[in-house]
Design an enzyme around this catalytic site. Sequence first.
Site, PDB file in Angstrom:
ATOM      1  N   GLY A 119       1.148  -1.409  -0.218  1.00  0.00           N
ATOM      2  CA  GLY A 119      -0.180   0.175   0.167  1.00  0.00           C
ATOM      3  C   GLY A 119       0.747   1.028   0.635  1.00  0.00           C
ATOM      4  N   ARG A 146     -14.738 -16.050 -10.628  1.00  0.00           N
ATOM      5  CA  ARG A 146     -14.593 -14.854 -10.453  1.00  0.00           C
ATOM      6  C   ARG A 146     -15.384 -13.565 -10.711  1.00  0.00           C
ATOM      7  NH1 ARG A 146     -10.364 -11.913 -14.925  1.00  0.00           N
ATOM      8  NH2 ARG A 146     -12.002 -11.311 -16.241  1.00  0.00           N
ATOM      9  N   ARG A 169      -6.113  -8.745  -8.886  1.00  0.00           N
ATOM     10  CA  ARG A 169      -6.798  -9.427  -9.286  1.00  0.00           C
ATOM     11  C   ARG A 169      -6.955  -8.676 -10.846  1.00  0.00           C
ATOM     12  NH1 ARG A 169      -9.715 -13.794  -6.967  1.00  0.00           N
ATOM     13  NH2 ARG A 169     -11.554 -13.432  -8.066  1.00  0.00           N
ATOM     14  N   ILE A 170      -7.007  -9.461 -12.046  1.00  0.00           N
ATOM     15  CA  ILE A 170      -7.833  -9.277 -12.900  1.00  0.00           C
ATOM     16  C   ILE A 170      -8.743  -9.152 -13.673  1.00  0.00           C
ATOM     17  CG2 ILE A 170      -8.090  -9.542 -15.067  1.00  0.00           C
ATOM     18  CD1 ILE A 170      -5.194  -9.492 -14.473  1.00  0.00           C
ATOM     19  N   LEU A 171      -9.452  -7.669 -13.531  1.00  0.00           N
ATOM     20  CA  LEU A 171     -11.091  -7.083 -13.595  1.00  0.00           C
ATOM     21  C   LEU A 171     -11.747  -7.916 -14.373  1.00  0.00           C
ATOM     22  CD1 LEU A 171     -10.581  -3.855 -11.764  1.00  0.00           C
ATOM     23  CD2 LEU A 171     -11.281  -5.856 -10.173  1.00  0.00           C
ATOM     24  N   HIS A 208       1.388   2.092 -13.215  1.00  0.00           N
ATOM     25  CA  HIS A 208       2.544   0.364 -14.088  1.00  0.00           C
ATOM     26  C   HIS A 208       3.636   1.142 -14.232  1.00  0.00           C
ATOM     27  CE1 HIS A 208       2.946  -2.856 -15.676  1.00  0.00           C
ATOM     28  NE2 HIS A 208       4.007  -2.695 -16.836  1.00  0.00           N
ATOM     29  N   ASP A 243      -3.447  -3.270 -19.062  1.00  0.00           N
ATOM     30  CA  ASP A 243      -1.998  -2.396 -19.269  1.00  0.00           C
ATOM     31  C   ASP A 243      -1.768  -1.785 -20.103  1.00  0.00           C
ATOM     32  OD1 ASP A 243      -1.516  -2.838 -16.671  1.00  0.00           O
ATOM     33  OD2 ASP A 243       0.500  -4.494 -17.600  1.00  0.00           O
TER      34      ASP A 243
END
Length: 202
Positions: free
Chosen positions: A12, A66, A92-94, A110, A146
């Site tokens: 964080g 998911r 996690r991939i949304l 990124h 990305d």
Amino acid sequence: MIQISVLVSGRGTNLQSIIDAIENGQIRNAKISCVISDKKDAYALARAKTHHIPGIFIDPKTFSSRQEFDNRLLEILKENKTDLVLLAGYLRILSDGVISEYKNKMLNIHPSLLPAFPGLHAQKQALEYGVKVSGCTVHFVEPALDKGPVILQKTVPVLPGDSEETLAARILVEENKAYPEAVNLFVENKIKIDGRNVTILD
């Protein structure tokens, strides 16, 4: 007042940079409504607690897919009247549904100069490729990983003898500057999007 929800999975540090920017007045007219993590022991949740921000752990193991997980995530975002979603080390991939719900209202940072070195281990990719300059990118989130429109980028030199860790540490310093800057541009309504091109308004 812009309501911000931050998605986290780890330390964080970028979350902390946003918290600090709000508290010191760099970002005005915004508050962090909640911090959401898919990891129970994410230190980011402790950071949220320290600053009296609600921290929410969503356990992926309690969902059969998911999509079910993301449905719950979407419920929480709506319950908190979220205007802006920030991904800050969220691993996690949304699903496309969550991303489309917050189209042009979801940012990610990124650790490379996109479109170079997307995905995991960006610093390792940069070192293996032999680039002389790296950095970080704040961009809008789109379903393709990305690949969203770039808001701003900051650069760092790649030094002889750099390891993945030393390069990552140098990039992180710039990440902690870039993310609050980009969030403030969003909050102040100074971002204009035209296709892939982002213009920063005066």
